[in-house]
Design a protein around this motif. Structure first.
Motif, short mmCIF file in Angstrom:
data_model
loop_
_atom_site.label_atom_id
_atom_site.label_comp_id
_atom_site.label_asym_id
_atom_site.label_seq_id
_atom_site.Cartn_x
_atom_site.Cartn_y
_atom_site.Cartn_z
N PRO A 208 107.12 -8.47 -43.86
CA PRO A 208 107.35 -8.25 -45.30
C PRO A 208 108.55 -9.02 -45.83
O PRO A 208 108.60 -9.36 -47.02
N SER A 209 109.52 -9.33 -44.97
CA SER A 209 110.70 -10.07 -45.41
C SER A 209 110.51 -11.58 -45.33
O SER A 209 111.41 -12.33 -45.67
N GLY A 210 109.32 -12.01 -44.85
CA GLY A 210 109.02 -13.43 -44.79
C GLY A 210 109.31 -14.09 -43.46
O GLY A 210 109.07 -15.30 -43.30
N LYS A 211 109.82 -13.35 -42.49
CA LYS A 211 110.06 -13.93 -41.17
C LYS A 211 108.75 -14.08 -40.42
O LYS A 211 107.83 -13.27 -40.57
N VAL A 212 108.67 -15.12 -39.57
CA VAL A 212 107.41 -15.47 -38.91
C VAL A 212 107.57 -15.37 -37.39
O VAL A 212 108.57 -15.81 -36.82
N ILE A 213 106.55 -14.79 -36.75
CA ILE A 213 106.42 -14.84 -35.30
C ILE A 213 105.14 -15.60 -34.99
O ILE A 213 104.07 -15.27 -35.49
N SER A 214 105.27 -16.62 -34.16
CA SER A 214 104.10 -17.38 -33.71
C SER A 214 103.38 -16.56 -32.64
O SER A 214 104.00 -16.07 -31.70
N LEU A 215 102.06 -16.42 -32.79
CA LEU A 215 101.27 -15.58 -31.89
C LEU A 215 100.32 -16.45 -31.06
O LEU A 215 99.70 -17.37 -31.58
N HIS A 216 100.22 -16.10 -29.79
CA HIS A 216 99.30 -16.83 -28.91
C HIS A 216 98.60 -15.82 -28.01
O HIS A 216 99.23 -15.19 -27.16
N LEU A 422 89.67 -21.90 -32.27
CA LEU A 422 90.48 -20.73 -32.58
C LEU A 422 91.95 -20.92 -32.24
O LEU A 422 92.76 -20.06 -32.60
N ALA A 423 92.29 -22.00 -31.56
CA ALA A 423 93.67 -22.18 -31.11
C ALA A 423 94.13 -23.61 -31.35
O ALA A 423 93.33 -24.56 -31.32
N THR A 424 95.42 -23.76 -31.58
CA THR A 424 96.05 -25.07 -31.75
C THR A 424 97.06 -25.27 -30.63
O THR A 424 97.90 -24.39 -30.37
#
Length: 830
Positions: A208-216, A422-424
Motif C-alpha cells: 500500500p505504501s508503494g514498496k515492491v518485492i520481486s516474487l519468484h 509465466l516467468a522472466t
C-alpha cells in the motif's frame, strides 16, 4: 499434600509474577494440545496435558492466548530472547487486520477455483479450496516484509493451490492460467514442457505504501519436497549476489503438504542444512498447507505423532499451528513469523490447518475413502462466505464482480494461439545460452607456464605463524616442484590451479561435498589446519584483493539435499563454477531424483539452464560394489538434446581445461565428470606444465605413439592407462589406444579423425571395466559401428552382472588381467 499445579487451581486470583509464570508456563508448553485448530471440528480433538492443567482466572487468560485458533510450540527453543519475544507476541491483544482486504483476497481465491471447475470440469488443478487463507497469509508476509527490508521473495510449493498462488499472489493474469487449460499450440512442446501445476512464475508485490518485492515461484516436479534444497540454493545465490545484507533482503518461503512434510526425507535434510554455514539463508518460512489428508491416507497413516510438523522439533525454531478458517489469526501469524525471521535470522514453521474440498485431484472421488468427512465438507460453506458473515458484510456484489472478471479472462484464453511465458529470467542470464552447441562459442582455456608457476606459489603459501602439518608441508613442496616444471602435475594440483586461475579473473568458485576441503583421497588440501590451534586457512581465499570468492564446505552427510542446493545455486549464479563432489561416485544414486528431475530434464521441462558440475570418483580398483562405479550408464541414458555434458578426463591437464571451459564458454549445461581415484597421482595420468598452455580440452585423445597398429582400442578413463602401461611392458606395437574424453555430446568428428589416422587397422575394439549391462557399452557400440568404415567393431568388458563389481580384491585382479589380455591380444566380443 496438593501439588503446586493443584494448589494453583484451588487458589483465588493470583497476582504474584512468579505464580503467574508458573500457570502460564504450563500453557506455553502444552497449550497447543488443546487448541481449536480443525475447521471441521472432528479430526484434532483436544489431548490432555502431560501435567495437571490448572483452573481459575489466570488459567482462563492463558488458555485464551494458547488454546485458541493459534497454537505455538516454542518452549524447546534454547534462546531466552527468542522465547521471550514469542510469548510477548502471543500474550497481547492482536491489532485489528484489514478485514475488507482479507475478504477480497478470499473471494478471489475461491472464485478462481470455481470458474476453473465450471469451465474445465474434470481437469486436474489441485484446488486450494478449503485452505484459501494461504492467499492473505502470503500477502501479509509481503506487506510486513516491505517494512523490514525484504526486496525479493523466493517461493517453492507443491501442486496444491499452485495455480491460485500464480494468479492471486505472484500476479500472473488469470487468462495466462486459463490458456494452460486450453492447451494451445501443442506442437511447440512436443517431447518437452511440463504440466501447468509444475511451472514457475515471476511477478511483483506492491505494498500500500508503494514498496515492491520481486516474487519468484520456482518450477518443480511432482516429487514432493525435492524442490526444497533447490530453492534454498537459489536463495543463497541471490543473497550472495547482493552481498552484505543479502540474507535480510531475500526471503525463502517453502510451502509443503502435511503428509509430505512428515514423510519425505529430503525435507529433514533441508531443515538441517538451513542452519549450517555453507547453506544458511538467514531463515526460511515453512508453510504447511495442511488438509489433514495425504492423497487418501488419514493423518494416523502418515504421521507418527499428532502433528506432521514434529520433525521440525529437532531444531530450535518455533512451530505455529493456526486454524485456516480464522483469517484474522492467519494474517496475525504471517506478521509474527516475518518479524521473527527478520529479527533473529531463524527459520519458522507455520502449520495452516484446513481441509480439502475435492479429492487429491479433481478427477478423484474422495467419498470412497473418507465418506463421513466429505459429507461434512459438502455442507461446509466456502471460507469467504463464513468470513463475510463473521465481519457482518454481504459479499454478493463483490463476488459477482470478481467472478465476471475471471469469466472474461477465461474468454480471452479461448482465443489464445501461443503458450504464455509465466516467468522472466534475471538479466545475469543474458549472455548465457542452452540448446545446440555452436563451435563459434569455443574458447581458449590455456594459460602460460609462467602464470601456472606463479599460481602454484600462491596456493602453497600460508602465513608465517601458521603451523602446517608435516605431511601437508611435504605435499606443498612437491607442488612447488610441479609449478617450476621439475615434476609433472597430478590431478589435485591441476584442479587447484584451475580454481585459482578463475578466482584471479574474478569468478566465484564454490565446491561442496563430504570431505571436500581435504578431499576423500587426500588429494586436494584446499583448506589446511593449524596443528596447534586447529584454525583453518585456505590459500585460495587469499590470492589477491580483487579475486573472486572461494567457497569450499564439507557438507552434511547427504547427497540429495546437497546436490539439489548446488543445482539451485548454479541456477542463480551462472557465471560461477559451482561443483558438488560425491565421496564415491556411486553415492550419487542417493540424489537420483535431483539428477533425473532437475539436472537432466530442467531445460526440456521448464527452459531453465544450470552449469552445475558433478564430480564423481569412478574406477575399478578392487574396493567392492559400492566404491567402484559411478554408474556411467545412467547418465548416458539421461542424455539427449544436448541437455548435459558427460566427460572423463584422463590426464591432470585435461581436467584443468575442462573446469575452465565450463565457466568460460557461454553454453550453460550441467557437467558430469567422472574423476579418478588411484590415478590421481599416477605418472601415466600426470601432465607436464606445457600441457596447461594448449588451447583447450580435447574431446578425444588420439594415439600418436604407434605407427601401423592392427587394432585400435577405444576406451575412457582408468582402463586406458592400465592398457598403456601393460602395452609398454609387453612392447606391443600393434595396438593403438584412443581415449574418449567426452562421452556426451558424442565427439563424432574428433573420434572419426582419430580412427582415420590409422586406416589399415583391421579392428576397432571398445574396452571398458564395467560389466556388459553397465558403463558406456550399449551407448558406444552403435556409434562406433557408424564410424568404423567397414572395419570390425568388437568389445571387451566384464560379463553382465547385477552388481557393478566383485567384493574380492583378488577376484578383481583376475578379472582385470583378463580384460587387459583380451584387449591387447585375443579377439573381443562382437
Amino acid at each position: 499434600m496438593a501439588t503446586k499445579a493443584e494448589a494453583l487451581t484451588q487458589a483465588p486470583t493470583v497476582t504474584d509474577p512468579q505464580e503467574r509464570d508458573a500457570v502460564f508456563d504450563i500453557f506455553r508448553r502444552w497449550g497447543y494440545l488443546q487448541a481449536s485448530l480443525d475447521p471441521l471440528g472432528q479430526y484434532l480433538p483436544p489431548e490432555p496435558f502431560p501435567t495437571s492443567a490448572p483452573e481459575g482466572a489466570l488459567a482462563a487468560e492463558a488458555r485464551r492466548y494458547y488454546c485458541g485458533t493459534i497454537a505455538i510450540e516454542f518452549m524447546h527453543i534454547s534462546s531466552p530472547e527468542q522465547r521471550q519475544w514469542l510469548q510477548e507476541r502471543m500474550e497481547q491483544i492482536p491489532p485489528r487486520p484489514n478485514q475488507a482486504q482479507i475478504l477480497t483476497q478470499l473471494i478471489r481465491a475461491d472464485l478462481f477455483e470455481q470458474v476453473i471447475q465450471s469451465r474445465y470440469l474434470g481437469t486436474k488443478r489441485f484446488s486450494l479450496e478449503g485452505i484459501t487463507a494461504l492467499i492473505p497469509f502470503l500477502d501479509q508476509i509481503f506487506e510486513i516484509g516491505t517494512t523490514l527490508g525484504i526486496t525479493k521473495a523466493m517461493l517453492a510449493m507443491n501442486h496444491r493451490g499452485r495455480l491460485n498462488v500464480m494468479t492471486n499472489t505472484i500476479g500472473r493474469p488469470a487468462s495466462e492460467i486459463f490458456t494452460k487449460f486450453e492447451d494451445v499450440d501443442p506442437r511447440s512442446t512436443l517431447g518437452g514442457g511440463d504440466v501447468k501445476y509444475h511451472l514457475g512464475a515471476t511477478g511483483d508485490y506492491t505494498s500500500p505504501s508503494g514498496k515492491v518485492i520481486s516474487l519468484h515461484l520456482a518450477s518443480n516436479p511432482s516429487h514432493l519436497e525435492a524442490i526444497d534444497p533447490v530453492l534454498i540454493g537459489r536463495s543463497r545465490a541471490r543473497q550472495e549476489r547482493i552481498g552484505e545484507g543479502g540474507k535480510k533482503q531475500v526471503l525463502p518461503i517453502l510451502i509443503h503438504g502435511d503428509a509430505a512434510f512428515a514423510g519425505q526425507g529430503i525435507l529433514a535434510e533441508t531443515l538441517n542444512m538451513e542452519v549450517l554455514p555453507g547453506y544458511n539463508v538467514g531463515g526460511v518460512v515453512h508453510v504447511i498447507v495442511n488438509n489433514l489428508l495425504g492423497f487418501t491416507a488419514n493423518p494416523e497413516e502418515s504421521n507418527a505423532s499428532r502433528f506432521s510438523t514434529d520433525i521440525a522439533k529437532r531444531l530450535p525454531i518455533p512451530i505455529i499451528h493456526v486454524n485456516a478458517e480464522d483469517p484474522d489469526a492467519v494474517v496475525r501469524v504471517a506478521a509474527m513469523v516475518t518479524e521473527f525471521r527478520q529479527r533473529f535470522g531463524s527459520s519458522v514453521v507455520v502449520d495452516l490447518i484446513g481441509y480439502r474440498r475435492h479429492g487429491h485431484s479433481e478427477v478423484d472421488d474422495p467419498t470412497v475413502t473418507q465418506p463421513r468427512r466429505y459429507a461434512l465438507i459438502k455442507e461446509h460453506k466456502p471460507l469467504y462466505q463464513l468470513y463475510a458473515e463473521k465481519i457482518g458484510v454481504n459479499p454478493a456484489k463483490e463476488a459477482e464482480k470478481i467472478q465476471q472478471e475471471f469469466l472474461d479472462q477465461q474468454k480471452v484464453a479461448t482465443q489464445a494461439s501461443h503458450i504464455p511465458h509465466l516467468a522472466t529470467l534475471p538479466s545475469y542470464w543474458d549472455k548465457y545460452k542452452g540448446c545446440e552447441f555452436d563451435l563459434a562459442d569455443e574458447v581458449n582455456t590455456g594459460i602460460s607456464a609462467e602464470r601456472v608457476g606463479q599460481i602454484v606459489k600462491e596456493i602453497t603459501s600460508v602465513p608465517k605463524d601458521f603451523h602446517i602439518h608435516p605431511k601437508v608441508k611435504k605435499l606443498f613442496e612437491q607442488r612447488q616442484e610441479m609449478g617450476s616444471g621439475a615434476k609433472p602435475f597430478d590431478y589435485g594440483t591441476a584442479e587447484l590451479v584451475a580454481f585459482a586461475s578463475l578466482l584471479e579473473d574474478g569468478t566465484l568458485v564454490r565446491l561442496t561435498g563430504q570431505d571436500s576441503q581435504r578431499g576423500t583421497f587426500n588429494q586436494r588440501h584446499s583448506v589446511v589446519v593449524d596443528t596447534e590451534t586447529e584454525l583453518r586457512y585456505s590459500p585460495l581465499a587469499h590470492l589477491s584483493k580483487n579475486q573472486g570468492r572461494f567457497e569450499v564446505y564439507n557438507s552434511l552427510l547427504s547427497e540429495a539435499a546437497v546436490l539439489g542446493f548446488e543445482y539451485g545455486f548454479a541456477r542463480d549464479y551462472p557465471e560461477a563454477l559451482v561443483m558438488w563432489e560425491a565421496q564415491f561416485g556411486d553415492f550419487a544414486n542417493g540424489a537420483q531424483i535431483i539428477i533425473d528431475q532437475f539436472i537432466a530434464a530442467g531445460e526440456a521441462k521448464w527452459g531453465l539452464l544450470s552449469g552445475v558440475v558433478m564430480l564423481l570418483p569412478h574406477g575399478y580398483e578392487g574396493q567392492g560394489p559400492e566404491h567402484s562405479s559411478a554408474r556411467i550408464e545412467r547418465y548416458l541414458q539421461l542424455a539427449a538434446n544436448n541437455n548435459i555434458q558427460i566427460c572423463q578426463p584422463s590426464t591432470a591437464a585435461q581436467y584443468f581445461h575442462l573446469l575452465r571451459r565450463q565457466v568460460m564458454r557461454p553454453w550453460r549445461k550441467p557437467l558430469i565428470v567422472f574423476t579418478p581415484k588411484s590415478m590421481l597421482r599416477h605418472p601415466d595420468a600426470s601432465s607436464p606444465v606445457s600441457d596447461f598452455s594448449v588451447d583447450r580440452f580435447q574431446d578425444v585423445l588420439p594415439d600418436n605413439s604407434v605407427k601401423n597398429p592392427r587394432r585400435l582400442l577405444v576406451c575412457s578413463g582408468k582402463i586406458g592407462h592400465n592398457l598403456r602401461v601393460e602395452r609398454e611392458k609387453r612392447k606391443e606395437t600393434g595396438v593403438g589406444i584412443i581415449f574418449v574424453e567426452q562421452l556426451y555430446p558424442w565427439p563424432e568428428h574428433e573420434l572419426q579423425a582419430a580412427l582415420d589416422q590409422y586406416p589399415d587397422a583391421e579392428e576397432i575394439v571398445w574396452v571398458q571395466e564395467e560389466p556388459a549391462n553397465m558403463g558406456a557399452f550399449s551407448y558406444v557400440m552403435p556409434l562406433l559401428r557408424r564410424l568404423a568404415r567397414d572395419r570390425a567393431v568388437l568389445s571387451v568388458k566384464r560379463s553382465a552382472s547385477a552388481t557393478p563389481a566383485t567384493g574380492s580384491a583378488k577376484a578383481h585382479d583376475i578379472e582385470e588381467r583378463t580384460l587387459v589380455d583380451m584387449a591387447l591380444g585375443a579377439a573381443g566380443d562382437r
